[in-house]
Design a protein around this motif. Structure first.
Motif, mmCIF file in Angstrom:
data_model
loop_
_atom_site.group_PDB
_atom_site.id
_atom_site.type_symbol
_atom_site.label_atom_id
_atom_site.label_comp_id
_atom_site.label_asym_id
_atom_site.label_seq_id
_atom_site.Cartn_x
_atom_site.Cartn_y
_atom_site.Cartn_z
ATOM 1 N N GLU A 171 0.866 -1.181 0.000
ATOM 2 C CA GLU A 171 0.000 0.000 0.000
ATOM 3 C C GLU A 171 0.899 1.226 0.000
ATOM 4 O O GLU A 171 1.599 1.500 0.979
ATOM 5 N N ILE A 172 0.923 1.930 -1.089
ATOM 6 C CA ILE A 172 1.778 3.106 -1.220
ATOM 7 C C ILE A 172 1.134 4.309 -0.537
ATOM 8 O O ILE A 172 -0.033 4.270 -0.145
ATOM 9 N N HIS A 173 1.904 5.383 -0.401
ATOM 10 C CA HIS A 173 1.350 6.659 0.026
ATOM 11 C C HIS A 173 0.956 7.408 -1.250
ATOM 12 O O HIS A 173 1.829 7.849 -2.002
ATOM 13 N N ILE A 174 -0.323 7.547 -1.474
ATOM 14 C CA ILE A 174 -0.782 8.108 -2.741
ATOM 15 C C ILE A 174 -0.327 9.555 -2.919
ATOM 16 O O ILE A 174 -0.161 10.030 -4.055
ATOM 17 N N GLU A 175 -0.079 10.262 -1.817
ATOM 18 C CA GLU A 175 0.386 11.647 -1.941
ATOM 19 C C GLU A 175 1.753 11.712 -2.608
ATOM 20 O O GLU A 175 2.094 12.728 -3.239
ATOM 21 N N ASP A 176 2.536 10.623 -2.488
ATOM 22 C CA ASP A 176 3.849 10.592 -3.160
ATOM 23 C C ASP A 176 3.690 10.589 -4.675
ATOM 24 O O ASP A 176 4.532 11.143 -5.401
ATOM 25 N N VAL A 177 2.622 9.966 -5.161
ATOM 26 C CA VAL A 177 2.360 9.946 -6.601
ATOM 27 C C VAL A 177 2.018 11.347 -7.091
ATOM 28 O O VAL A 177 2.525 11.806 -8.126
ATOM 29 N N PHE A 178 1.178 12.038 -6.348
ATOM 30 C CA PHE A 178 0.816 13.404 -6.751
ATOM 31 C C PHE A 178 2.040 14.320 -6.684
ATOM 32 O O PHE A 178 2.174 15.249 -7.490
ATOM 33 N N GLU A 179 2.926 14.044 -5.739
ATOM 34 C CA GLU A 179 4.170 14.817 -5.646
ATOM 35 C C GLU A 179 5.062 14.577 -6.863
ATOM 36 O O GLU A 179 5.605 15.514 -7.450
ATOM 37 N N LYS A 180 5.192 13.305 -7.266
ATOM 38 C CA LYS A 180 6.040 12.970 -8.416
ATOM 39 C C LYS A 180 5.505 13.593 -9.700
ATOM 40 O O LYS A 180 6.275 13.956 -10.597
ATOM 41 N N LEU A 181 4.194 13.712 -9.791
ATOM 42 C CA LEU A 181 3.605 14.335 -10.977
ATOM 43 C C LEU A 181 4.015 15.794 -11.099
ATOM 44 O O LEU A 181 4.197 16.311 -12.208
ATOM 45 N N TYR A 182 4.182 16.464 -9.972
ATOM 46 C CA TYR A 182 4.723 17.839 -10.000
ATOM 47 C C TYR A 182 6.192 17.814 -10.407
ATOM 48 O O TYR A 182 6.635 18.579 -11.267
ATOM 49 N N SER A 194 0.953 18.584 -2.179
ATOM 50 C CA SER A 194 0.750 17.233 -2.716
ATOM 51 C C SER A 194 -0.478 16.581 -2.089
ATOM 52 O O SER A 194 -1.266 15.933 -2.776
ATOM 53 N N VAL A 195 -0.629 16.744 -0.782
ATOM 54 C CA VAL A 195 -1.791 16.190 -0.076
ATOM 55 C C VAL A 195 -3.072 16.845 -0.566
ATOM 56 O O VAL A 195 -4.066 16.169 -0.867
ATOM 57 N N HIS A 196 -3.072 18.161 -0.665
ATOM 58 C CA HIS A 196 -4.278 18.871 -1.100
ATOM 59 C C HIS A 196 -4.639 18.537 -2.552
ATOM 60 O O HIS A 196 -5.821 18.474 -2.902
ATOM 61 N N THR A 197 -3.634 18.294 -3.379
ATOM 62 C CA THR A 197 -3.901 17.893 -4.761
ATOM 63 C C THR A 197 -4.603 16.544 -4.783
ATOM 64 O O THR A 197 -5.586 16.348 -5.512
ATOM 65 N N GLY A 198 -4.120 15.607 -3.968
ATOM 66 C CA GLY A 198 -4.753 14.292 -3.878
ATOM 67 C C GLY A 198 -6.173 14.386 -3.360
ATOM 68 O O GLY A 198 -7.079 13.703 -3.852
ATOM 69 N N ILE A 238 -4.882 10.193 3.615
ATOM 70 C CA ILE A 238 -5.232 11.560 3.184
ATOM 71 C C ILE A 238 -6.662 11.629 2.662
ATOM 72 O O ILE A 238 -7.214 12.724 2.529
ATOM 73 N N PHE A 239 -7.259 10.473 2.377
ATOM 74 C CA PHE A 239 -8.670 10.429 1.988
ATOM 75 C C PHE A 239 -9.537 10.022 3.187
ATOM 76 O O PHE A 239 -10.463 10.724 3.578
ATOM 77 N N THR A 240 -9.218 8.865 3.736
ATOM 78 C CA THR A 240 -10.127 8.184 4.661
ATOM 79 C C THR A 240 -10.279 8.877 6.008
ATOM 80 O O THR A 240 -11.389 8.996 6.525
ATOM 81 N N ALA A 241 -9.180 9.346 6.591
ATOM 82 C CA ALA A 241 -9.292 10.004 7.891
ATOM 83 C C ALA A 241 -10.205 11.231 7.799
ATOM 84 O O ALA A 241 -11.015 11.488 8.697
ATOM 85 N N TYR A 242 -10.107 11.942 6.697
ATOM 86 C CA TYR A 242 -10.937 13.139 6.505
ATOM 87 C C TYR A 242 -12.391 12.762 6.227
ATOM 88 O O TYR A 242 -13.317 13.440 6.691
ATOM 89 N N GLU A 243 -12.590 11.696 5.451
ATOM 90 C CA GLU A 243 -13.955 11.251 5.170
ATOM 91 C C GLU A 243 -14.634 10.748 6.433
ATOM 92 O O GLU A 243 -15.834 10.993 6.644
ATOM 93 N N ASP A 255 -9.291 2.641 18.052
ATOM 94 C CA ASP A 255 -8.100 2.892 17.251
ATOM 95 C C ASP A 255 -8.451 2.676 15.784
ATOM 96 O O ASP A 255 -9.327 1.868 15.451
ATOM 97 N N VAL A 256 -7.759 3.400 14.917
ATOM 98 C CA VAL A 256 -8.015 3.341 13.477
ATOM 99 C C VAL A 256 -6.723 2.951 12.774
ATOM 100 O O VAL A 256 -5.702 3.619 12.914
ATOM 101 N N PHE A 257 -6.783 1.856 12.011
ATOM 102 C CA PHE A 257 -5.627 1.380 11.252
ATOM 103 C C PHE A 257 -5.929 1.531 9.764
ATOM 104 O O PHE A 257 -6.852 0.900 9.247
ATOM 105 N N ILE A 258 -5.159 2.382 9.116
ATOM 106 C CA ILE A 258 -5.318 2.655 7.690
ATOM 107 C C ILE A 258 -4.091 2.122 6.967
ATOM 108 O O ILE A 258 -2.954 2.430 7.350
ATOM 109 N N SER A 259 -4.303 1.342 5.938
ATOM 110 C CA SER A 259 -3.224 0.577 5.323
ATOM 111 C C SER A 259 -2.062 1.417 4.818
ATOM 112 O O SER A 259 -0.911 0.982 4.859
ATOM 113 N N SER A 260 -2.336 2.623 4.351
ATOM 114 C CA SER A 260 -1.241 3.436 3.815
ATOM 115 C C SER A 260 -0.215 3.796 4.891
ATOM 116 O O SER A 260 0.935 4.122 4.571
#
Length: 334
Positions: A171-182, A194-198, A238-243, A255-260
């Motif tokens: 499970e990758i950190h999806i914010e890293d993908v949005f960062e690489k796109l920049y 990067s987080v806000h873009t995601g 960056i998606f789920t905790a906010y949702e 407790d909350v365990f999120i795979s990323s």
């Protein structure tokens, strides 16, 4: 479990419905049937009855105990409450999407990528929509492949690594993908950007997100009963905790365990063990609740945990959780 048995045997009449409790393989089955319409002179035909619930219980409990559980928790004769889950466990571990939260996302819409390309352009990263979509998908796949290799290589026990070769679920950190796109457009974004873009992308691609009816009430009832309530979700923080905060359920969990956060996801038992080890969970006193036979039920059973399967609108098509200890078909609410 298979389809519901005929309601013509072992009947226990209650109001306008019947309970059927019977031994079925290694479980007790409990079925509620209700009458679709009245038959002349009080008679009925099996065709005139429909099953509205189908649950199974380990053979260990006596049928009388099952009936008491049914009256207390499903029929809701106690204070008008309704609870589909058995209350015999200490720990309740939930999947999120398709189990507690009903969500539909669509990342294929061209308009989404056009708007995202425009957003990147605001910060000097110039993309056409098609190029952006292709680079995003390529980066996700390559990042997952690279992480999987690292996971397998990092195992101290080579045999352990081999045993996971077909199951390691990175499970990758999806914010890293949005960062690489920049970065591919010679832009050095802040982590916040990067987080806000995601998150912007997530909001645009989400058609709807809502709780299944009764979710909050069910979680509160478990807490009121003194149970430990955990979340174990294949998701991006960056998606789920906010949702979860938007849906006002984040604080209902111990407790909350999120795979990323752990670079692995269900059904890889490494993810389950993060929770088990942190909270010293006794798996024999724990119940996992999920809507996917592969990602949820399989991993839970490999950890020797009982599993409660709900077949919801988000469950994989033709999904059959044969290994589950409890099953609810056509799940719509708690």
């Amino acid at each position: 479990m298979k389809s519901a048995p005929s309601p013509c045997t072992d009947r226990l009449w209650i109001c306008r419905g019947i309970f059927v409790i019977r031994e079925y393989g290694t479980s007790w089955q409990f079925i509620i049937f209700f009458r679709t319409h009245c038959m002349p002179s009080g008679e009925f035909s099996c065709v005139e009855w429909e099953a509205v619930e189908l649950l199974s219980f380990p053979l260990a409990p006596k049928p009388q105990s099952i009936l008491q559980w049914v009256v207390r928790n499903i029929i809701g004769l106690s204070k008008g409450k309704s609870m589909k889950l058995p209350l015999t466990y200490d720990n309740y571990i939930f999947d999120l999407y398709g189990t507690l939260v009903d969500i539909h996302t669509d990342e294929s819409d061209t308009a989404i990528w056009e708007k995202l390309a425009m957003f990147y352009g605001y910060y000097g990263a110039l993309y056409e929509a098609k190029e952006l979509k292709e680079r995003y998908e390529t980066l996700v796949k390559s990042s997952e492949a690279e992480l999987k290799k690292k996971i397998e290589k990092s195992d101290a026990d080579a045999q352990f690594a081999i045993s996971y070769a077909h199951e390691a679920s990175p499970e990758i950190h999806i914010e890293d993908v949005f960062e690489k796109l920049y970065e591919e457009k010679d832009v050095n974004p802040t982590k916040e950007l990067s987080v806000h873009t995601g998150q912007f992308f997530r909001v645009m691609s989400t058609e709807y997100i809502k709780l299944y009816p009764g979710t909050k009430e069910m979680l509160k009832e478990l807490k009121k009963a003194g149970k430990n309530v955990y979340l174990l979700s294949n998701a991006q923080r960056i998606f789920t905790a906010y949702e979860m905060r938007r849906l006002d359920i984040f604080d209902l969990f111990d407790d909350v365990f999120i795979s990323s956060d752990y670079n692995t996801k269900k059904p890889d038992i490494r993810f389950y063990k993060e929770l088990i080890n942190k909270h010293d969970i006794d798996v024999s006193k724990s119940l996992f609740i999920g809507n996917d036979s592969t990602t949820d039920i399989k991993g839970a059973k490999e950890c020797r945990m009982d599993a409660f399967y709900v077949k919801s609108n988000i469950s994989p098509k033709d999904d059959m959780a044969h290994d589950a200890d409890y099953i609810i078909d056509n799940f719509t609410n708690w």
